[in-house]
Motif scaffolding. Structure first.
Motif, PDB file in Angstrom:
ATOM      1  N   ALA A   1       4.541  10.372   8.374  1.00 41.23           N
ATOM      2  CA  ALA A   1       5.800  10.132   7.687  1.00 41.23           C
ATOM      3  C   ALA A   1       6.285  11.424   7.034  1.00 41.23           C
ATOM      4  O   ALA A   1       5.528  12.151   6.407  1.00 41.23           O
TER       5      ALA A   1
ATOM      6  N   THR B   1      11.568   5.023   2.825  1.00 40.78           N
ATOM      7  CA  THR B   1      10.857   3.975   3.532  1.00 40.78           C
ATOM      8  C   THR B   1      10.947   2.691   2.720  1.00 40.78           C
ATOM      9  O   THR B   1      10.901   2.709   1.492  1.00 40.78           O
TER      10      THR B   1
ATOM     11  N   ILE C   1       9.216  -0.632   1.670  1.00 41.27           N
ATOM     12  CA  ILE C   1       7.866  -1.171   1.584  1.00 41.27           C
ATOM     13  C   ILE C   1       7.895  -2.651   1.967  1.00 41.27           C
ATOM     14  O   ILE C   1       8.635  -3.432   1.349  1.00 41.27           O
TER      15      ILE C   1
ATOM     16  N   GLN D   1      -5.624  -0.681   2.275  1.00 40.90           N
ATOM     17  CA  GLN D   1      -5.166  -0.162   3.551  1.00 40.90           C
ATOM     18  C   GLN D   1      -4.607  -1.326   4.365  1.00 40.90           C
ATOM     19  O   GLN D   1      -5.208  -2.410   4.415  1.00 40.90           O
TER      20      GLN D   1
ATOM     21  N   SER E   1       3.192   0.516  11.583  1.00 45.47           N
ATOM     22  CA  SER E   1       3.126   1.424  10.432  1.00 45.47           C
ATOM     23  C   SER E   1       1.809   1.217   9.697  1.00 45.47           C
ATOM     24  O   SER E   1       1.291   0.102   9.638  1.00 45.47           O
TER      25      SER E   1
ATOM     26  N   TRP F   1      -0.289   1.846   6.072  1.00 42.57           N
ATOM     27  CA  TRP F   1       0.006   1.978   4.655  1.00 42.57           C
ATOM     28  C   TRP F   1      -1.263   2.126   3.833  1.00 42.57           C
ATOM     29  O   TRP F   1      -2.246   1.442   4.077  1.00 42.57           O
ATOM     30  N   GLN F   2      -1.202   3.019   2.853  1.00 42.96           N
ATOM     31  CA  GLN F   2      -2.314   3.260   1.930  1.00 42.96           C
ATOM     32  C   GLN F   2      -1.827   3.008   0.512  1.00 42.96           C
ATOM     33  O   GLN F   2      -0.750   3.479   0.115  1.00 42.96           O
TER      34      GLN F   2
ATOM     35  N   TRP G   1       2.295   1.615  -2.700  1.00 46.62           N
ATOM     36  CA  TRP G   1       1.972   1.743  -1.282  1.00 46.62           C
ATOM     37  C   TRP G   1       2.738   2.925  -0.688  1.00 46.62           C
ATOM     38  O   TRP G   1       3.923   3.121  -0.986  1.00 46.62           O
ATOM     39  N   HIS G   2       2.056   3.685   0.165  1.00 50.91           N
ATOM     40  CA  HIS G   2       2.664   4.823   0.838  1.00 50.91           C
ATOM     41  C   HIS G   2       2.448   4.710   2.337  1.00 50.91           C
ATOM     42  O   HIS G   2       1.332   4.441   2.792  1.00 50.91           O
ATOM     43  N   ARG G   3       3.505   4.930   3.093  1.00 45.72           N
ATOM     44  CA  ARG G   3       3.383   4.884   4.548  1.00 45.72           C
ATOM     45  C   ARG G   3       2.862   6.214   5.074  1.00 45.72           C
ATOM     46  O   ARG G   3       3.412   7.277   4.781  1.00 45.72           O
TER      47      ARG G   3
ATOM     48  N   TYR H   1       1.624   6.492   8.654  1.00 45.96           N
ATOM     49  CA  TYR H   1       1.878   6.584  10.087  1.00 45.96           C
ATOM     50  C   TYR H   1       2.966   5.601  10.499  1.00 45.96           C
ATOM     51  O   TYR H   1       3.081   4.509   9.928  1.00 45.96           O
ATOM     52  N   PHE H   2       3.735   5.989  11.492  1.00 48.20           N
ATOM     53  CA  PHE H   2       4.769   5.116  12.051  1.00 48.20           C
ATOM     54  C   PHE H   2       4.846   5.436  13.536  1.00 48.20           C
ATOM     55  O   PHE H   2       5.316   6.515  13.919  1.00 48.20           O
TER      56      PHE H   2
END
Length: 207
Positions: free
Chosen positions: A8, A14, A16, A27, A44, A46-47, A53-55, A57-58
């Motif tokens: 990302a 983004t 959420i 995760q 996607s 998310w961590q 929460w943070h993205r 991968y997409f």
């Protein structure tokens, strides 16, 4: 600027997903078909850091040839991927070990997954000859299972006939759907395997 790369891009807005709220772990992988009844999907990862929460991968993915089955409607052999939220793991593959934080199980020529609804071993990994009339090899000659993750669908309890052998695995091609699994290209799957950690209670959300 479109945020469609594997990582990302900082500064890209983004949204959420609401489905992340209330999860016990930190995760999550979220899979959305690109259109209703489509077998093409967006995945996607998310961590959670603290309360946020943070993205990370997409990427593109494929699902069952007949799209997503609504919650509670998945049936054996229907060509659909089950909707819902499920635990991830163990990871599996052909090598003796894998770079992942998930528990790992090596697939050999003597390992099978039973999809015979009449078998007491239904929806289970079996080492040695299964007591079943229908099963699939966990070490496939086409290498689709060279890297994979078990999706914990229909496992606790196991209900005969509502679906079996639901995995994340390597896709055949970007436009080749699965029989009910989630698949993506090998490079992206390996990155996700390295990121996932059993201690973070990872889940997959199919919606």
């Amino acid at each position: 600027m479109l945020c469609l790369s594997l990582l990302a891009v900082s500064g890209c807005a983004t949204i959420i997903p609401k489905s992340l709220q209330g999860l016990n772990g930190s995760q999550a992988i979220v899979v959305h078909p690109v259109n209703k009844n489509s077998n093409q999907a967006q995945l996607s990862a998310w961590q959670k850091d603290g309360n946020d929460w943070h993205r990370l991968y997409f990427v593109s993915a494929v699902i069952g040839r007949n799209g997503l089955a609504p919650v509670g409607e998945k049936k054996e052999g229907d060509g659909k991927t089950p909707s819902g939220t499920y635990p991830l793991g163990p990871a599996f593959g052909y090598a003796s070990s894998m770079d992942t934080g998930l528990l790992y199980r090596q697939a050999t020529d003597h390992d099978f997954w039973v999809d015979d609804v009449r078998s007491m071993q239904y929806n289970q990994w079996v080492s040695g000859t299964p007591s079943a009339s229908s099963f699939e090899r966990m070490k496939r000659p086409d290498d689709l299972y060279q890297y994979g993750i078990v999706i914990g669908y229909n496992t606790h309890p196991i209900v005969p006939g509502v679906g079996s052998a639901i995995f994340m695995h390597v896709w055949r091609r970007y436009n080749s759907p699965t029989a009910g699994c989630v698949a993506l290209n090998q490079r992206n799957l390996r990155k996700i395997l390295r990121w996932l950690e059993q201690r973070y209670q990872p889940v997959i959300i199919l919606e």
